[in-house]
Scaffold this motif. Sequence first.
Motif, PDB file in Angstrom:
ATOM      1  N   LYS A 145       0.833  -1.252   0.005  1.00 45.62           N
ATOM      2  CA  LYS A 145       0.136  -0.027  -0.193  1.00 45.62           C
ATOM      3  C   LYS A 145       1.018   1.358  -0.205  1.00 45.62           C
ATOM      4  CE  LYS A 145      -3.890   2.338   1.217  1.00 45.62           C
ATOM      5  NZ  LYS A 145      -4.457   3.105   0.287  1.00 45.62           N
ATOM      6  N   HIS A 146       0.490   2.272  -0.891  1.00 47.66           N
ATOM      7  CA  HIS A 146       1.288   3.419  -0.819  1.00 47.66           C
ATOM      8  C   HIS A 146       0.471   4.602   0.143  1.00 47.66           C
ATOM      9  CE1 HIS A 146       3.810   6.773  -2.099  1.00 47.66           C
ATOM     10  NE2 HIS A 146       2.651   7.535  -2.688  1.00 47.66           N
ATOM     11  N   TYR A 147       1.077   5.266   0.971  1.00 43.68           N
ATOM     12  CA  TYR A 147       0.578   6.051   1.668  1.00 43.68           C
ATOM     13  C   TYR A 147       1.145   7.517   1.474  1.00 43.68           C
ATOM     14  CZ  TYR A 147      -0.567   2.186   4.609  1.00 43.68           C
ATOM     15  OH  TYR A 147      -1.110   0.866   4.942  1.00 43.68           O
ATOM     16  N   SER A 148       0.521   8.719   1.317  1.00 45.66           N
ATOM     17  CA  SER A 148       0.948   9.868   0.590  1.00 45.66           C
ATOM     18  C   SER A 148       0.550  11.128   1.741  1.00 45.66           C
ATOM     19  CB  SER A 148       0.478  10.172  -0.516  1.00 45.66           C
ATOM     20  OG  SER A 148      -0.921  10.315  -0.603  1.00 45.66           O
ATOM     21  N   ASN A 149       1.367  11.935   1.869  1.00 40.12           N
ATOM     22  CA  ASN A 149       1.009  13.189   2.793  1.00 40.12           C
ATOM     23  C   ASN A 149      -0.158  13.795   2.151  1.00 40.12           C
ATOM     24  OD1 ASN A 149       2.849  13.439   4.939  1.00 40.12           O
ATOM     25  ND2 ASN A 149       4.436  14.015   3.457  1.00 40.12           N
ATOM     26  N   GLY A 150      -1.171  13.956   3.227  1.00 39.71           N
ATOM     27  CA  GLY A 150      -2.163  14.921   2.871  1.00 39.71           C
ATOM     28  C   GLY A 150      -3.376  13.908   2.202  1.00 39.71           C
ATOM     29  N   MET A 151      -3.248  12.566   2.194  1.00 42.52           N
ATOM     30  CA  MET A 151      -4.241  11.611   1.754  1.00 42.52           C
ATOM     31  C   MET A 151      -5.405  11.795   2.988  1.00 42.52           C
ATOM     32  SD  MET A 151      -2.679   8.062   2.908  1.00 42.52           S
ATOM     33  CE  MET A 151      -4.136   7.114   2.118  1.00 42.52           C
ATOM     34  N   PRO A 152      -6.830  11.673   2.620  1.00 42.79           N
ATOM     35  CA  PRO A 152      -7.759  11.634   3.670  1.00 42.79           C
ATOM     36  C   PRO A 152      -7.616  10.689   4.679  1.00 42.79           C
ATOM     37  CG  PRO A 152      -8.686  11.767   1.388  1.00 42.79           C
ATOM     38  CD  PRO A 152      -6.979  11.571   1.275  1.00 42.79           C
ATOM     39  N   ALA A 153      -7.660  10.797   6.063  1.00 42.12           N
ATOM     40  CA  ALA A 153      -7.355   9.952   6.914  1.00 42.12           C
ATOM     41  C   ALA A 153      -8.353   8.656   6.894  1.00 42.12           C
ATOM     42  CB  ALA A 153      -7.395  10.479   8.277  1.00 42.12           C
ATOM     43  N   ALA A 154      -9.662   9.194   6.409  1.00 43.26           N
ATOM     44  CA  ALA A 154     -10.526   8.035   6.326  1.00 43.26           C
ATOM     45  C   ALA A 154     -10.210   6.911   5.308  1.00 43.26           C
ATOM     46  CB  ALA A 154     -11.958   8.765   5.889  1.00 43.26           C
ATOM     47  N   GLU A 155      -9.299   7.099   4.371  1.00 45.08           N
ATOM     48  CA  GLU A 155      -8.379   6.076   3.682  1.00 45.08           C
ATOM     49  C   GLU A 155      -7.599   5.189   4.485  1.00 45.08           C
ATOM     50  OE1 GLU A 155      -7.055   7.432  -0.121  1.00 45.08           O
ATOM     51  OE2 GLU A 155      -8.655   8.654  -0.510  1.00 45.08           O
ATOM     52  N   LEU A 156      -7.186   5.365   5.566  1.00 45.66           N
ATOM     53  CA  LEU A 156      -6.477   4.788   6.603  1.00 45.66           C
ATOM     54  C   LEU A 156      -7.255   3.622   7.541  1.00 45.66           C
ATOM     55  CD1 LEU A 156      -3.831   7.291   7.278  1.00 45.66           C
ATOM     56  CD2 LEU A 156      -3.533   5.699   5.659  1.00 45.66           C
ATOM     57  N   ALA A 157      -8.236   3.172   6.652  1.00 44.87           N
ATOM     58  CA  ALA A 157      -9.261   2.197   7.599  1.00 44.87           C
ATOM     59  C   ALA A 157      -8.355   0.998   8.034  1.00 44.87           C
ATOM     60  CB  ALA A 157     -10.373   1.532   6.545  1.00 44.87           C
TER      61      ALA A 157
ATOM     62  N   VAL B  95      -3.527  15.838  18.758  1.00 46.54           N
ATOM     63  CA  VAL B  95      -2.813  15.094  17.561  1.00 46.54           C
ATOM     64  C   VAL B  95      -2.952  13.810  17.920  1.00 46.54           C
ATOM     65  CG1 VAL B  95      -0.770  14.875  16.384  1.00 46.54           C
ATOM     66  CG2 VAL B  95      -1.502  17.292  16.986  1.00 46.54           C
ATOM     67  N   GLU B  96      -3.293  13.032  16.960  1.00 45.94           N
ATOM     68  CA  GLU B  96      -3.351  11.503  16.927  1.00 45.94           C
ATOM     69  C   GLU B  96      -2.236  10.841  15.943  1.00 45.94           C
ATOM     70  OE1 GLU B  96      -7.675  10.383  17.996  1.00 45.94           O
ATOM     71  OE2 GLU B  96      -7.640  11.093  15.980  1.00 45.94           O
ATOM     72  N   VAL B  97      -1.803   9.754  16.512  1.00 46.70           N
ATOM     73  CA  VAL B  97      -0.621   9.191  15.519  1.00 46.70           C
ATOM     74  C   VAL B  97      -1.188   7.625  15.319  1.00 46.70           C
ATOM     75  CG1 VAL B  97       1.018  10.493  16.519  1.00 46.70           C
ATOM     76  CG2 VAL B  97       0.607   8.459  17.563  1.00 46.70           C
ATOM     77  N   ALA B  98      -0.715   7.120  14.300  1.00 48.30           N
ATOM     78  CA  ALA B  98      -0.966   5.586  14.047  1.00 48.30           C
ATOM     79  C   ALA B  98       0.035   5.079  13.235  1.00 48.30           C
ATOM     80  CB  ALA B  98      -2.367   5.511  13.188  1.00 48.30           C
ATOM     81  N   PRO B  99       0.570   3.941  13.679  1.00 36.44           N
ATOM     82  CA  PRO B  99       1.455   3.338  12.817  1.00 36.44           C
ATOM     83  C   PRO B  99       0.974   2.568  11.679  1.00 36.44           C
ATOM     84  CG  PRO B  99       1.133   2.090  14.897  1.00 36.44           C
ATOM     85  CD  PRO B  99       0.319   3.115  15.100  1.00 36.44           C
ATOM     86  N   LEU B 100       1.747   2.512  10.448  1.00 34.38           N
ATOM     87  CA  LEU B 100       1.263   1.915   9.483  1.00 34.38           C
ATOM     88  C   LEU B 100       1.712   0.685   8.860  1.00 34.38           C
ATOM     89  CD1 LEU B 100       0.854   5.355   7.187  1.00 34.38           C
ATOM     90  CD2 LEU B 100      -0.999   4.177   8.597  1.00 34.38           C
TER      91      LEU B 100
END
Length: 79
Positions: free
Chosen positions: A3-15, A32-37
């Motif tokens: 999976k490719h993650y990019s800056n500014g992507m909608p957080a909702a796409e990080l289901a 501020v919230e953080v999440a490991p990918l």
Amino acid sequence: MAKHYSNGMPAAELAGVSWRKSKYSGAMGNCVEVAPLASGEIAVRNSRFPDGPALVYTRAEMAAFLAGAKDGEFDDVLS
């Protein structure tokens, strides 16, 4: 394919990621919230806008920021 993650992507796409915030965050959503990918990167979002943009950092970038914060390098932004 990874999976490719990019800056500014909608957080909702990080289901499916587990967002967490500091115990110092206020009850009014001022945190501020953080999440490991899965890629090893770390996503950051504003809790007031949970579906809004997420910023994605490498582990090295986040380690450098946290080290600076612990050393007080950013204390002046609150004065």
